[in-house]
Design a protein around this motif. Structure first.
Motif, PDB file in Angstrom:
ATOM      1  N   GLU A 107      14.497  29.654  30.740  1.00  0.00           N
ATOM      2  CA  GLU A 107      15.538  29.814  31.760  1.00  0.00           C
ATOM      3  C   GLU A 107      16.925  29.865  31.130  1.00  0.00           C
ATOM      4  N   LYS A 108      17.169  28.977  30.177  1.00  0.00           N
ATOM      5  CA  LYS A 108      18.477  28.933  29.509  1.00  0.00           C
ATOM      6  C   LYS A 108      18.762  30.244  28.784  1.00  0.00           C
ATOM      7  N   GLU A 109      17.763  30.754  28.099  1.00  0.00           N
ATOM      8  CA  GLU A 109      17.931  32.015  27.368  1.00  0.00           C
ATOM      9  C   GLU A 109      18.133  33.171  28.331  1.00  0.00           C
ATOM     10  N   CYS A 110      17.460  33.113  29.468  1.00  0.00           N
ATOM     11  CA  CYS A 110      17.587  34.162  30.480  1.00  0.00           C
ATOM     12  C   CYS A 110      18.979  34.154  31.106  1.00  0.00           C
ATOM     13  N   ILE A 111      19.497  32.963  31.397  1.00  0.00           N
ATOM     14  CA  ILE A 111      20.814  32.839  32.032  1.00  0.00           C
ATOM     15  C   ILE A 111      21.937  33.198  31.065  1.00  0.00           C
ATOM     16  N   SER A 112      21.776  32.816  29.798  1.00  0.00           N
ATOM     17  CA  SER A 112      22.853  33.034  28.838  1.00  0.00           C
ATOM     18  C   SER A 112      23.009  34.503  28.445  1.00  0.00           C
ATOM     19  N   GLN A 113      22.018  35.300  28.718  1.00  0.00           N
ATOM     20  CA  GLN A 113      22.068  36.724  28.364  1.00  0.00           C
ATOM     21  C   GLN A 113      21.948  37.571  29.624  1.00  0.00           C
ATOM     22  N   ASN A 114      22.856  38.486  29.791  1.00  0.00           N
ATOM     23  CA  ASN A 114      22.771  39.388  30.938  1.00  0.00           C
ATOM     24  C   ASN A 114      21.710  40.463  30.712  1.00  0.00           C
TER      25      ASN A 114
END
Length: 155
Positions: A31-38
């Motif tokens: 989730e963190k990786e998904c949110i931090s990258q558009n």
């Protein structure tokens, strides 16, 4: 009677709960990786793939750990379960770097699953010997299993 049941499974329950927390950790990383990258990056793809691979083997791990613990001995099964979770963490973190860093964790995890499957087979075989022939080797097998579970620490 509830105390007897809990006494025979509490280590397996603890390992299962730790594994649930680990799954939550993996999901948070995705989730963190998904949110931090558009846009989908290679880092997101790696963490997502590592999570998916861990989730694919999770039901197998739970099944063989519980079967080994119930059919033979909970302490070595729970110990193998803890080692498996450590290895799975190593695999996940290694996969977030370069996928080649995850290979040792993957191979070690397979060895632990094999040990748990072997425990299941021995436990079932001992049960059948007891039922059919009245021979119970459970104490001997538990002693051997407990001693051999320490061998799982050898990389």
């Amino acid at each position: 009677i509830m105390d007897i049941v809990v006494e025979n499974i509490y280590l397996l329950v603890i390992v299962t709960l730790i594994s649930v927390l680990q799954n939550a950790f993996f999901a948070l990383k995705v989730e963190k990786e998904c949110i931090s990258q558009n846009v989908r990056t290679s880092a997101f793809e790696r963490v997502s793939c590592a999570n998916r691979n861990c989730m694919d083997s999770y039901p197998t791990f739970l099944a063989v750990m519980w079967c080994a613990g119930l059919c033979l001995s909970q302490a070595p099964a729970a110990f193998a379960g803890i080692i498996y979770l450590v290895v799975r963490q190593k695999y996940f973190v290694g996969y977030m770097g370069q996928t080649s860093q995850s290979t040792p964790g993957y191979l070690f995890g397979k060895r632990i699953l094999f040990f748990l499957v072997l425990m299941c087979i021995v436990g079932i075989f001992n049960y059948l010997l007891m039922r059919c022939y009245g021979s119970d080797y459970k104490e001997y097998v538990q002693t051997i299993t407990s001693a051999s579970s320490a061998l799982l620490l050898i990389p």
